[in-house]
Scaffold this active site. Sequence first.
Site, PDB file in Angstrom:
ATOM      1  N   ASP A  36       0.747  -1.271  -0.084  1.00  0.00           N
ATOM      2  CA  ASP A  36      -0.101   0.073  -0.080  1.00  0.00           C
ATOM      3  C   ASP A  36       1.081   1.518   0.057  1.00  0.00           C
ATOM      4  O   ASP A  36       1.965   1.266   0.143  1.00  0.00           O
ATOM      5  CB  ASP A  36      -0.873  -0.173   1.320  1.00  0.00           C
ATOM      6  CG  ASP A  36      -2.202  -0.565   1.074  1.00  0.00           C
ATOM      7  OD1 ASP A  36      -2.568  -0.882  -0.239  1.00  0.00           O
ATOM      8  OD2 ASP A  36      -3.139  -0.304   2.150  1.00  0.00           O
ATOM      9  N   LYS A  57      -3.770   3.113  -3.536  1.00  0.00           N
ATOM     10  CA  LYS A  57      -4.907   3.742  -4.211  1.00  0.00           C
ATOM     11  C   LYS A  57      -4.782   5.150  -4.244  1.00  0.00           C
ATOM     12  O   LYS A  57      -4.427   5.830  -3.104  1.00  0.00           O
ATOM     13  CB  LYS A  57      -6.222   3.527  -3.292  1.00  0.00           C
ATOM     14  CG  LYS A  57      -6.451   2.128  -3.189  1.00  0.00           C
ATOM     15  CD  LYS A  57      -7.723   2.004  -2.472  1.00  0.00           C
ATOM     16  CE  LYS A  57      -8.069   0.698  -1.915  1.00  0.00           C
ATOM     17  NZ  LYS A  57      -7.567   0.430  -0.626  1.00  0.00           N
ATOM     18  N   MET A 169      -8.512  10.104   8.449  1.00  0.00           N
ATOM     19  CA  MET A 169      -9.047  10.908   7.198  1.00  0.00           C
ATOM     20  C   MET A 169     -10.094  11.904   7.518  1.00  0.00           C
ATOM     21  O   MET A 169     -11.057  12.158   6.784  1.00  0.00           O
ATOM     22  CB  MET A 169      -9.780   9.514   6.568  1.00  0.00           C
ATOM     23  CG  MET A 169      -9.020   8.555   6.126  1.00  0.00           C
ATOM     24  SD  MET A 169      -9.776   7.310   5.637  1.00  0.00           S
ATOM     25  CE  MET A 169     -10.092   6.213   6.685  1.00  0.00           C
TER      26      MET A 169
HETATM   27  N1  SAH Z   1      -4.859   1.222   8.715  1.00  0.00           N
HETATM   28  C1  SAH Z   1      -4.435   2.572   9.048  1.00  0.00           C
HETATM   29  C2  SAH Z   1      -5.298   3.600   8.570  1.00  0.00           C
HETATM   30  C3  SAH Z   1      -5.521   3.674   7.193  1.00  0.00           C
HETATM   31  S1  SAH Z   1      -6.724   5.185   6.878  1.00  0.00           S
HETATM   32  C4  SAH Z   1      -3.866   2.618  10.171  1.00  0.00           C
HETATM   33  O1  SAH Z   1      -4.222   1.726  11.372  1.00  0.00           O
HETATM   34  O2  SAH Z   1      -3.114   3.504  10.895  1.00  0.00           O
HETATM   35  C5  SAH Z   1      -5.311   6.265   6.252  1.00  0.00           C
HETATM   36  C6  SAH Z   1      -5.507   7.228   7.412  1.00  0.00           C
HETATM   37  O3  SAH Z   1      -4.648   6.903   8.611  1.00  0.00           O
HETATM   38  C7  SAH Z   1      -5.024   8.895   7.037  1.00  0.00           C
HETATM   39  O4  SAH Z   1      -5.837   9.580   6.438  1.00  0.00           O
HETATM   40  C8  SAH Z   1      -4.637   9.366   8.556  1.00  0.00           C
HETATM   41  O5  SAH Z   1      -5.776   9.806   9.153  1.00  0.00           O
HETATM   42  C9  SAH Z   1      -4.250   8.132   9.218  1.00  0.00           C
HETATM   43  N2  SAH Z   1      -2.749   7.828   9.164  1.00  0.00           N
HETATM   44  C10 SAH Z   1      -1.976   6.931   8.443  1.00  0.00           C
HETATM   45  N3  SAH Z   1      -0.714   7.106   8.647  1.00  0.00           N
HETATM   46  C11 SAH Z   1      -0.340   8.097   9.555  1.00  0.00           C
HETATM   47  C12 SAH Z   1       0.677   8.872  10.052  1.00  0.00           C
HETATM   48  N4  SAH Z   1       1.876   8.453   9.930  1.00  0.00           N
HETATM   49  N5  SAH Z   1       0.311   9.950  10.698  1.00  0.00           N
HETATM   50  C13 SAH Z   1      -0.698  10.619  10.917  1.00  0.00           C
HETATM   51  N6  SAH Z   1      -1.953   9.759  10.409  1.00  0.00           N
HETATM   52  C14 SAH Z   1      -1.866   8.814   9.511  1.00  0.00           C
END
Ligand code: SAH
Length: 254
Positions: A36, A57, A169
Site C-alpha cells: 500500500d 490507491k 481521514m
Molecule cells: N490502517 C491505518 C489507517 C488507514 S486510513 C492505520 O491503522 O493507521 C489512512 C488514514 O490513517 C490517514 O488519512 C490518516 O488519518 C491516518 N494515518 C496513517 N498514517 C498516518 C501517520 N503516519 N500520521 C498520521 N496519520 C496517519
Amino acid sequence: MKQGKVWLIGAGPGDPELLTLKAVKALGQAQVVLVDDLVAPQILAYCPQARMVKVGKRGGCRSTSQEFIQRLMLRYARQGLCVARLKGGDPCVFGRAGEEVRWLAEHGIACEIVNGVTAGLAAASLCGIPLTLRGVARGVTLITAHAEDGSTPDWSALATSGTTLVVYMGVTRLEEIRACLLAGGMPGATPVVMIENATLPQQRQCFGTLAGMIGDAAGFGLRSPAVLVIGDVVAHAVRGESAERDTSPIERCA
Ligand code: SAH
C-alpha cells in the site's frame, strides 16, 4: 495444486521500528508482496526475495481498485504462492481487512492477520498523550469522518461519550467535525491536537481547541496523512525532553 496463503500485515504508522517480529517473519516467507501507499520503504528490506506489487490507491476508482487487489491476491494464492498484503498501520483499522478476509474465506484461501500499530495510537503516544487517562477519559473511539456511502457519524453521541476521539481521514472535513461536535454539546474549549506524519522524521503536531481548530489547521498548513485527537486527555500531554525519541540502531539482546 497446493493453494497458497495470504497474510494481511500491518506495517505500522511509518517508523519501520514499529513493525512486529511476526510481520518480519511473515515477510521473510512471502513470495509476493502487495504494498500500500503509506508503507515505509525500509520495511521492504525484510522481503528482498519477494516479487513486489504496488497497489496503493491514488484517489478515485476506490471500489474498482479494491476489487482488483482482491482478485490479485486470489490469483497469486491460487498459483500456490505465499502472499503478503502489507498495509499502513493496522490492517483491521480502516484497512479493508474485513472485506479481504471474507473474500479469501469465500474462495477457500487460508488467511492470517498480523497486527500493526495503528496511526492514531502511535501519534498520541509520541505527543505524550495517555488516551484513556484514568479519571479523564473512559475509553477511546477510533473514528473516520469519511464514509464510502456518504453517511456521517453520530457526532452528538460522540460529543458526549466521555471517550477520547481519534479521527482518521479527517483533514478535508475539519469544518464539519468541528460544527457537529459543537452542536452535539462538546465545549469549544475541548483540547485538540492534529498530528501529521506521526512517527516519521517529518512528524508535526499542532495543539489547540475545538473552537479554534479551523484557523489553527490553516495557519499550520495541515496536510494528510494526519489524525486528530480530541478530548480532555490532550491537555495532559507530557511534552518536552521526555518526548525525544531513541533513533539508535536496534541491538540484539543476548
Ligand atoms: N490502517 C491505518 C489507517 C488507514 S486510513 C492505520 O491503522 O493507521 C489512512 C488514514 O490513517 C490517514 O488519512 C490518516 O488519518 C491516518 N494515518 C496513517 N498514517 C498516518 C501517520 N503516519 N500520521 C498520521 N496519520 C496517519
